[in-house]
Scaffold this active site. Structure first.
Site, PDB file in Angstrom:
ATOM      1  N   ASP A   6      34.418  33.355  43.728  1.00 60.65           N
ATOM      2  CA  ASP A   6      34.999  33.967  42.525  1.00 60.65           C
ATOM      3  C   ASP A   6      34.322  33.349  41.302  1.00 60.65           C
ATOM      4  OD1 ASP A   6      36.785  35.543  40.923  1.00 60.65           O
ATOM      5  OD2 ASP A   6      37.988  33.754  40.564  1.00 60.65           O
ATOM      6  N   SER A   7      34.479  34.021  40.166  1.00 60.27           N
ATOM      7  CA  SER A   7      33.938  33.472  38.922  1.00 60.27           C
ATOM      8  C   SER A   7      34.620  32.157  38.560  1.00 60.27           C
ATOM      9  CB  SER A   7      34.152  34.476  37.789  1.00 60.27           C
ATOM     10  OG  SER A   7      35.533  34.716  37.623  1.00 60.27           O
ATOM     11  N   CYS A  69      36.692  38.493  44.025  1.00 59.15           N
ATOM     12  CA  CYS A  69      36.595  38.771  42.595  1.00 59.15           C
ATOM     13  C   CYS A  69      36.389  40.282  42.443  1.00 59.15           C
ATOM     14  CB  CYS A  69      35.394  38.004  42.038  1.00 59.15           C
ATOM     15  SG  CYS A  69      35.016  38.379  40.324  1.00 59.15           S
ATOM     16  N   GLU A 163      41.902  30.581  32.855  1.00 63.85           N
ATOM     17  CA  GLU A 163      40.832  29.586  33.060  1.00 63.85           C
ATOM     18  C   GLU A 163      41.063  28.348  32.180  1.00 63.85           C
ATOM     19  OE1 GLU A 163      37.739  29.417  35.014  1.00 63.85           O
ATOM     20  OE2 GLU A 163      38.912  30.831  36.193  1.00 63.85           O
ATOM     21  N   CYS A 197      42.732  42.028  39.514  1.00 65.68           N
ATOM     22  CA  CYS A 197      41.901  40.853  39.202  1.00 65.68           C
ATOM     23  C   CYS A 197      42.549  39.696  39.925  1.00 65.68           C
ATOM     24  CB  CYS A 197      41.876  40.595  37.697  1.00 65.68           C
ATOM     25  SG  CYS A 197      41.139  38.999  37.271  1.00 65.68           S
ATOM     26  N   HIS A 199      42.690  36.670  39.387  1.00 62.67           N
ATOM     27  CA  HIS A 199      43.358  35.666  38.553  1.00 62.67           C
ATOM     28  C   HIS A 199      44.820  36.032  38.274  1.00 62.67           C
ATOM     29  CE1 HIS A 199      39.307  34.216  37.667  1.00 62.67           C
ATOM     30  NE2 HIS A 199      39.784  33.257  36.891  1.00 62.67           N
TER      31      HIS A 199
HETATM   32  N1  DGL Z   1      38.961  36.991  39.162  1.00 64.50           N
HETATM   33  C1  DGL Z   1      37.966  37.925  38.876  1.00 64.50           C
HETATM   34  C2  DGL Z   1      38.367  39.339  39.172  1.00 64.50           C
HETATM   35  O1  DGL Z   1      39.053  39.534  40.153  1.00 64.50           O
HETATM   36  C3  DGL Z   1      37.087  37.721  37.684  1.00 64.50           C
HETATM   37  C4  DGL Z   1      37.672  37.441  36.383  1.00 64.50           C
HETATM   38  C5  DGL Z   1      36.605  37.133  35.338  1.00 64.50           C
HETATM   39  O2  DGL Z   1      35.786  36.242  35.573  1.00 64.50           O
HETATM   40  O3  DGL Z   1      36.628  37.792  34.302  1.00 64.50           O
HETATM   41  O4  DGL Z   1      37.989  40.268  38.503  1.00 64.50           O
END
Ligand code: DGL
Length: 282
Positions: A6-7, A69, A163, A197, A199
């Site tokens: 993931d990012s 992600c 984050e 997402c 997150h």
């Molecule tokens: N958690 C990621 C997603 O599912 C990426 C969020 C990001 O880095 O903007 O899209």
């Protein structure tokens, strides 16, 4: 080994569920925290960052990689699968396809909302994939037919807040209220709100509280962890040749492109048990 990418921290919500369902395997979690968020970046940029991570995880011995992600799944997965990897050596899977396969079965009204990063929303991946499900159901018979009405909304402030560890702050509450009200305002019949997402599960209870405050407590929020874990389990059952190559020691290594202490602290918070992390560069 199974690589989970993931990012940043969001993929931990997927890893947690995967390890609960498939505890026997060895995992490497890689968070590209130094370059997060991805959601506001260009297609080219997300593709190159994701490809770097896939190559790195492959060098570490991963023969199966999950892009945990949505942004990377939406913008990079297909190109990587078609042009950059040898499927005999490594398989790369995303989180969007398994999610859209279950969403039509969860909604009663047929009105679905997708909350995601600007990148995922702009890619229209959810709309495209859900449309395929729509016609698939139609094809399978009239009884299963369900026409979906899908509204999507980009929530550019949520990932940076998460984050930064600010997702329980007053500022986060403001942006949670703003985006929840906006999507419900677009289509008040939405009964299924997909957190598109990885997150977002970290603010799932705050999103639900806001839905209740707006008089939509019957609207369900859907996180992807459990869905992706079930789908991976099924994938490994259908592909014994891939399953047999995986190491089974029940271990997980945590890697980050940013500060390892900061990552370990936050990951411990998200996973509910202490973890150590290592800084990597690639
Ligand atoms: N958690 C990621 C997603 O599912 C990426 C969020 C990001 O880095 O903007 O899209």
């Amino acid at each position: 080994m199974i690589g989970i990418f993931d990012s940043g921290y969001g993929g931990l919500t997927i890893l947690k569920e995967i390890r609960e369902h498939l505890p026997e395997y060895d995992y490497i979690y890689l968070g590209d925290n130094a370059r997060a968020p991805y959601g506001t970046r260009s297609f080219e940029c997300i593709y190159h960052y994701t490809l770097d991570a896939v190559h790195y995880l492959q060098q570490q011995g991963c023969t199966l990689i999950i892009l945990a992600c949505n942004t990377a799944s939406a913008k990079a997965l297909r190109t990587i699968q078609q042009h950059d990897i040898d499927p005999e050596k490594v398989r790369v899977l995303g989180v969007i396809r398994p999610t859209v396969e279950v969403v039509p079965h969860l909604t009663r009204s047929g009105h679905v909302g997708v909350l995601a990063t600007p990148g995922t929303v702009a890619s229209e991946s959810y709309l495209i994939e859900l449309e395929k499900q729509d016609s698939l159901q139609r094809y399978q018979g009239a009884l299963q037919y369900k026409q979906l009405v899908v509204s999507q909304l980009a929530c550019p402030m949520w990932v940076p807040l998460i984050e930064a560890g600010e997702h329980e702050s007053e500022g986060a509450r403001y942006f949670i209220r703003k985006y929840v009200r906006e999507i419900i305002g677009r289509d008040p019949q939405i009964d299924t709100l997909l957190l598109g997402c990885t997150h977002y599960p970290l603010i799932q209870s705050a999103i639900e509280a806001e839905l209740a405050a707006a008089g939509h407590s019957t609207c369900k929020t859907i996180a992807q962890g459990e869905i992706v874990a079930q789908s991976l389990k099924d994938y490994l059952r259908r592909h014994p040749e891939i399953e047999q190559r995986l190491q089974k020691g029940g271990e997980c290594t945590y890697l980050t492109t940013d500060d390892s202490d900061k990552f370990a602290d936050s990951a411990t918070l998200f996973l509910g048990s202490p973890v150590g992390a290592k800084h990597v560069e690639y």
